[in-house]
Design a protein around this motif. Structure first.
Motif: not given
Length: 472
Positions: A93, A95, A104-106, A134, A137, A408
Motif C-alpha cells: 500500500h 500510503h 492501492d494495495g488493499v 509504503y 495491507h 485512502h
C-alpha cells in the motif's frame, strides 16, 4: 512483557553508541534498465536492541528495515515489480498517495493478496510532492510489527531551499528476552482491545541510537515518520527551532513548531526545516511521553556552512494540486462513530450481517466498530458518492483510547475539533482523535474507486475499526 519503554533501554539510550552516519541512512532504490524498480519482501536481520548486539529476525523490503527509499519526481510514475518471498500473502500500500485505485494495495478490496512466490506490478503515479511511505495491507498488524515498511519521497520541481533532506523513520518494537521480535504476542487480544501493540524499544531508521552527522550552519529538511503499529509519539527537538513546512506530505504555511515538540500519530508524517548554528554542537531528539529519553541526535561537526541570511519565516513549499474547493451546500454528510475497546460502552455490533453481543464479538477477535459494525471488506460500503462531490465526515471517538483515522486515496481538511472551528488550513490523510473527541473533516471525492477508511492503530483496524467507500 511490559509495553512501556524499558528502564534498561533508557539507560542504554543515555549513553548512545557512535556509528558512521552512512551506515544509518535508509537505502535508496534504483530502477533497472527497463525502468522497473525491483522490490522483494523477504526475511532479514537487524540489530534493534543495541548497535553490534544480537541480530533480530525481521521481515523487510529487500530484506532490510526500513526498505529502500524510493524517490520519484512529482507527476511521474514509479514502476515497481514486487515479489513476495515471505511465508504468507502480502501487498504493498502506497500510503498517502492519491493513486489509481487498482494499485492501492488493499487485499480483498483493490487486489488479491500476492501469494508467496508470486509477484505484482504497481504503477504509482504521484500527483503530490511530499513525504509518504509504503507498507503491506494484508495482516498489517503482524507484517509491520516484523519490519515491513519503507519510505517514498516525491520530489518538488526546481531548486531546493535547503542543503539536504534527512529521513527519520521512528518505530517501536516489542522484543523478548532474547532481543528478538516477540512473535508469541502477535495477535494478543489484550493489545487489540486496548491501545494496540506497543513496543518496549524505540528505533530511528531501525537503529537503536541514530547519530546523524551534519555540518555547522547546514540547513536540513527533516522528514519525520511514525511507522509504529500503535504508539503516539511526542518528539522534542530542543534547540533546533524547527519550522513545520508539511504534514502528511501536504505543504502548510510555515510556522515554528510549538514548544519544539511534535505529537505524531501512527502513519503520520511531518516535514521540518532547521538551520543548524555555525558552531559545533550536538542536538538530542527526545521522546517525552514518559521520560524524557533521547531517541537520536544530530551531530554538527567539521567545517561550517557560511550563510548570509537566517532561515526566512516565510519559507514555503509549492502547493500540491489537491482539490480544495468545497461545495458544502451539496456536501454528502456521513457520520463516523467509533465504539468499543476495553472500558468502552459497546455492548453489541453487527458482524457479517448479524447482530452479536460482546462475548461473541471478542471470540471472533472483534471488539471495535464503526457505526455499530465490526467492519470488514465484505460489508456494504459506508457510502457511495459521485465523483467531484464534497464529503463531510463528523468523527466521534466514543472510546477510552486514541485513534488515528486514515482515509485512502484522498487528502482531507480538518474543519473543527469539539465544535470549535480549525482556522489553520492543513490537509492530511490521517487525523488523530483523542478519547471522547469529535473531529469534523471534509474532502472532495475526486478519485474513482473503492477506498478504505480505518484506524491506523493496526490492531484496532483488524478488530473491526474499518470500512470502505466508493467514488463513482
Amino acid at each position: 512483557m511490559t509495553t512501556g519503554l524499558s528502564l534498561a533501554r533508557r539507560h542504554f539510550l543515555a549513553g548512545g553508541a557512535a556509528v558512521g552516519a552512512a551506515a544509518l541512512l535508509p537505502r535508496r532504490a534504483f530502477a533497472g534498465p527497463d525502468g522497473w524498480r525491483e522490490l522483494t519482501a523477504r526475511p532479514g536481520k537487524a540489530s534493534l536492541w543495541e548497535e553490534g548486539g544480537p541480530l533480530a529476525d525481521i521481515w523487510g523490503y529487500d530484506g532490510g528495515v526500513p526498505g529502500p527509499v524510493l524517490r520519484i519526481p512529482q507527476g511521474e510514475t514509479l514502476k515497481v515489480r514486487f515479489r513476495n518471498h515471505l511465508e504468507q500473502p502480502t501487498t504493498v500500500h502506497w500510503h498517502g498517495i492519491r493513486i489509481d485505485n487498482r494499485y492501492d494495495g488493499v487485499a480483498g478490496l483493490t487486489q488479491d493478496p500476492v501469494e508467496p512466490g508470486a509477484e505484482f506490478e504497481y504503477l504509482v503515479r504521484a500527483p503530490d510532492a511530499g513525504t509518504y511511505w509504503y507498507h503491506p495491507h494484508n495482516r498489517s498488524w503482524e507484517q509491520l510489527a516484523r519490519g515491513l515498511y519503507g519510505v517514498l519521497i516525491v520530489e518538488e520541481p526546481g531548486a531546493k531551499a535547503y542543503d539536504r533532506d534527512v529521513v527519520f523513520a521512528f518505530d517501536d518494537w516489542r522484543l523478548d528476552d532474547e532481543r528478538q521480535i516477540d512473535t508469541a504476542s502477535l495477535g494478543a487480544m489484550h493489545d487489540w482491545a486496548h491501545a494496540g501493540r506497543l513496543g518496549n524499544v524505540l528505533t530511528v531508521n531501525a537503529r537503536p541510537y541514530l547519530r546523524e552527522s551534519a555540518r555547522p550552519g547546514e540547513r536540513l529538511r527533516l522528514r519525520i515518520l511514525n511507522t509504529a503499529n500503535a504508539r503516539v509519539l511526542n518528539l522534542r527537538f530542543a534547540g533546533l527551532a524547527p519550522r513545520v513546512i508539511a504534514l502528511d506530505g501536504q505543504p502548510v504555511a510555515p510556522r515554528l513548531l510549538e514548544e519544539e515538540t511534535l505529537r505524531i500519530a501512527p502513519s503520520q508524517r511531518c516535514d521540518l526545516i532547521v538551520d543548524l548554528p555555525q558552531e559545533e554542537q550536538v542536538f538530542k531528539i527526545d521522546e517525552v511521553s514518559r521520560g524524557p529519553f533521547t531517541a537520536c541526535e544530530i551531530v554538527a561537526a567539521g567545517p561550517a556552512i557560511e550563510r548570509t541570511a537566517a532561515l526566512p519565516a516565510d519559507i514555503a513549499l509549492p502547493a500540491n494540486p489537491v482539490p480544495k474547493a468545497f461545495d458544502m451546500r451539496d456536501a454528502l454528510s456521513v457520520d463516523l462513530l467509533m465504539e468499543g475497546g476495553a472500558m468502552g460502552g459497546m455492548r453489541e455490533a453487527m458482524l457479517h450481517g448479524e447482530r452479536k453481543g460482546m462475548r461473541e464479538l471478542v471470540e471472533a477477535g472483534r471488539m471495535w466498530s464503526f457505526n455499530g459494525i465490526a467492519g470488514s471488506h465484505h460489508d456494504a460500503a459506508l457510502f457511495k458518492v459521485a465523483r467531484g462531490r464534497t464529503v463531510r465526515i463528523p468523527i466521534v471517538n466514543d472510546t477510552r483510547w486514541p485513534h488515528a483515522i486514515h482515509v485512502h486515496g484522498h487528502h482531507f481538511r480538518v474543519l473543527s475539533r469539539n465544535g470549535e472551528e480549525v482556522t489553520r488550513e492543513e490537509w492530511r490523510d490521517t487525523v488523530l482523535t483523542d478519547p471522547e473527541e469529535r473531529v469534523e473533516i471534509a474532502f472532495v471525492a475526486d478519485n474513482p474507486g473503492k477506498w478504505m477508511v480505518h484506524c491506523h492503530m493496526l490492531e484496532h483496524q483488524a478488530a473491526g475499526m474499518m470500512a470502505w467507500f466508493e467514488v463513482t
